[in-house]
Scaffold this motif. Structure first.
Motif, mmCIF file in Angstrom:
data_model
loop_
_atom_site.group_PDB
_atom_site.id
_atom_site.type_symbol
_atom_site.label_atom_id
_atom_site.label_comp_id
_atom_site.label_asym_id
_atom_site.label_seq_id
_atom_site.Cartn_x
_atom_site.Cartn_y
_atom_site.Cartn_z
ATOM 1 N N ALA A 280 0.832 -1.206 0.000
ATOM 2 C CA ALA A 280 0.000 0.000 0.000
ATOM 3 C C ALA A 280 0.867 1.256 0.000
ATOM 4 N N ALA A 281 1.953 1.238 0.758
ATOM 5 C CA ALA A 281 2.852 2.389 0.804
ATOM 6 C C ALA A 281 3.452 2.670 -0.574
ATOM 7 N N LYS A 282 3.792 1.622 -1.300
ATOM 8 C CA LYS A 282 4.332 1.793 -2.647
ATOM 9 C C LYS A 282 3.277 2.395 -3.585
ATOM 10 N N LEU A 283 2.048 1.943 -3.449
ATOM 11 C CA LEU A 283 0.978 2.459 -4.301
ATOM 12 C C LEU A 283 0.717 3.936 -4.027
ATOM 13 N N ILE A 284 0.748 4.307 -2.758
ATOM 14 C CA ILE A 284 0.519 5.713 -2.397
ATOM 15 C C ILE A 284 1.641 6.590 -2.951
ATOM 16 N N LEU A 285 2.874 6.136 -2.795
ATOM 17 C CA LEU A 285 4.008 6.898 -3.331
ATOM 18 C C LEU A 285 3.918 7.010 -4.847
ATOM 19 N N HIS A 286 3.529 5.931 -5.496
ATOM 20 C CA HIS A 286 3.416 5.957 -6.959
ATOM 21 C C HIS A 286 2.312 6.917 -7.401
ATOM 22 N N SER A 287 1.200 6.953 -6.683
ATOM 23 C CA SER A 287 0.122 7.877 -7.050
ATOM 24 C C SER A 287 0.592 9.321 -6.935
ATOM 25 N N HIS A 288 1.391 9.613 -5.916
ATOM 26 C CA HIS A 288 1.935 10.969 -5.763
ATOM 27 C C HIS A 288 2.847 11.316 -6.938
ATOM 28 N N GLU A 347 1.541 -7.056 -7.595
ATOM 29 C CA GLU A 347 2.014 -8.392 -7.961
ATOM 30 C C GLU A 347 3.529 -8.530 -7.871
ATOM 31 N N GLY A 348 4.221 -7.385 -7.715
ATOM 32 C CA GLY A 348 5.669 -7.427 -7.587
ATOM 33 C C GLY A 348 6.429 -6.957 -8.804
ATOM 34 N N THR A 349 5.712 -6.515 -9.842
ATOM 35 C CA THR A 349 6.352 -6.034 -11.057
ATOM 36 C C THR A 349 6.981 -4.658 -10.818
ATOM 37 N N MET A 354 9.169 1.361 -8.485
ATOM 38 C CA MET A 354 8.571 0.623 -7.376
ATOM 39 C C MET A 354 8.961 -0.841 -7.485
ATOM 40 N N ASN A 355 9.379 -1.445 -6.409
ATOM 41 C CA ASN A 355 9.843 -2.839 -6.303
ATOM 42 C C ASN A 355 11.289 -3.022 -6.755
ATOM 43 N N ASP A 356 11.989 -1.910 -7.096
ATOM 44 C CA ASP A 356 13.389 -2.032 -7.519
ATOM 45 C C ASP A 356 14.348 -2.081 -6.339
ATOM 46 N N SER A 357 13.952 -1.567 -5.189
ATOM 47 C CA SER A 357 14.837 -1.561 -4.027
ATOM 48 C C SER A 357 14.270 -2.463 -2.941
ATOM 49 N N GLY A 358 15.105 -2.790 -1.986
ATOM 50 C CA GLY A 358 14.663 -3.666 -0.919
ATOM 51 C C GLY A 358 14.501 -5.090 -1.420
#
Length: 419
Positions: A280-288, A347-349, A354-358
């Motif tokens: 959810a945190a990734k989605l919120i950051l992406h929307s911003h 899904e992790g794509t 997003m999903n490139d770090s960590g």
């Protein structure tokens, strides 16, 4: 010198195609066309401010400074403090010669008769007196008090208008932070600033025929409340006998649900977690990030997490998503792009970093729910010109600036019927 500003349109929150047309019966700006200008009429600024601060006594909010008026307002719809403000509104308008009517949604219509009241519909100003839990002194309140000040000027100058004029106090203000996401099976929207009952601009929506009276009356308080709107309207004495409809009294939010898998924080490594909150945190950051690129807005005001335990990786997260743009096409494009991206990111794509770090764990799933559709509204050019000329007369042309109003309001529901 500060700049005088006004709205030429409102931000679109979710595209809905409509073509506004003049309709009757209704309250509309057409009533202004035959008005005769009255030179020298000015509002009493001190009196207007006093009215605003007077209403702030009911439901005093958090203090933010040391000054006497340095407090906010916490006056939720149909609360005891809202009743106090309503009683004051009714008393004040009646003292100015208005006929006051209350409809089945608690909307209060105070109309000052004109010479041709029997044949012409009233022109009304207004907004709402209820507030957010941590509201300010001006949102909605200024709209009502400014309308009252207009009536006071007409009254003290003994001016009789051809057309009836009035002020409306709508129930359950416009956009709050969103619904309780854990109750979305029953609740679709959050109030304007419907901070207590879950539909944005519900009262004007019923009045405009967009929402059924039965549905509105049966809405329960957000946050596990048990009281319905009808019960609270009746309790405070504002369940009016008049049908809530423009025919009787003329005148995008989204929730994102992320599903993962609960697991223990100490026994499950990152690679084997389906962390709904992290997603959810990734989605919120992406929307911003996406909104910033498109010169639009995306905001999240509410997040709910289950099961809500310190040593448990959340298996479910829900958050509100408020996206706004200056026109419907831009908003539609942003909404569709975010939907596609959200599903992929969950899904992790890798999408836009997003999903490139960590560590990318196990996939989650995302579900997108439309809560409150609202398209952009273009204000009537005659009204804008009227405000522009008044502002220019007071401050001069160099102090003016056109602005888009980013906030929604009861106009969004009533505008198609008011012309």
């Amino acid at each position: 010198m500060s700049k005088m500003s006004w709205s030429s349109s409102t931000w679109s929150r979710r595209p809905r195609i409509w073509k506004p047309t003049l309709k009757t019966p209704g309250i509309g700006i057409a009533n202004l066309a035959s008005a005769h200008p009255q030179p020298g009429l000015k509002i009493n600024q001190d009196r207007l401010l006093d009215a605003i601060h007077t209403t702030s006594r009911w439901g005093q909010g958090l203090r933010w400074g040391k000054g006497e008026s340095n407090t906010g307002v916490s006056r939720l719809a149909l609360s005891d403090s809202d009743k106090d403000a309503r009683d004051w509104f009714v008393h004040t308008t009646k003292s100015l010669g208005c006929h006051v009517k209350v409809d089945a949604m608690g909307n209060i219509f105070a109309v000052r008769p004109g010479r041709r009241s029997r044949e012409l519909l009233p022109t009304c100003a207004g907004s709402h007196l209820d507030t957010q839990p941590t509201g300010g002194r001006y949102d909605g309140i200024l709209g009502v008090c400014a309308g009252l000040e207009m009536l006071k000027v007409l009254h003290e100058e003994h001016i009789e208008t051809d057309f009836p004029v009035g002020v409306v106090n709508w129930t359950n203000i416009p956009p709050g932070p969103g619904p309780d996401p854990l109750e979305l099976a029953e609740v679709a929207l959050y109030s304007e600033e419907g901070a207590r009952f879950p539909i944005s601009m519900v009262a004007s929506g019923v009045w405009a025929g967009e929402i059924s009276l039965e549905r509105a009356h049966n809405l329960k308080e957000v946050g596990n409340g048990r009281r319905t709107m009808k019960q609270e309207l009746d309790r405070i004495g504002y369940l009016g006998p008049i049908n809530a409809s423009y025919q009787d009294m003329p005148l995008g939010w989204h929730t994102i649900s992320v599903y993962g898998q609960d697991c223990h924080t100490g026994t499950t490594d990152f690679a084997n977690r389906a962390d709904a909150l992290l997603t959810a945190a990734k989605l919120i950051l992406h929307s911003h990030n996406m909104a910033a690129r498109k010169d639009t807005l995306a905001s999240t005001g509410i997040i709910r997490v289950e099961p809500g335990s310190t040593n448990t990786v959340p298996g479910r997260a829900q958050f509100s998503l408020d996206i706004r743009a200056g026109d419907d096409n831009t908003l539609m494009n942003l909404e569709e792009q975010l939907k596609q991206d959200f599903y992929k990111i969950a899904e992790g794509t890798s999408v836009d970093g997003m999903n490139d770090s960590g560590v990318t764990g196990r996939p989650c799933s995302a579900e997108w729910t439309l809560d409150a559709p609202s398209s952009a509204v273009q204000f009537d050019s005659n009204c804008i010109d009227c405000v522009r000329q008044s502002a220019e007369g007071l401050l001069g042309q160099d102090s003016l600036q056109d602005m888009i109003s980013g906030a929604g309001g009861h106009l969004l529901e009533s505008e198609p019927l008011c012309g």
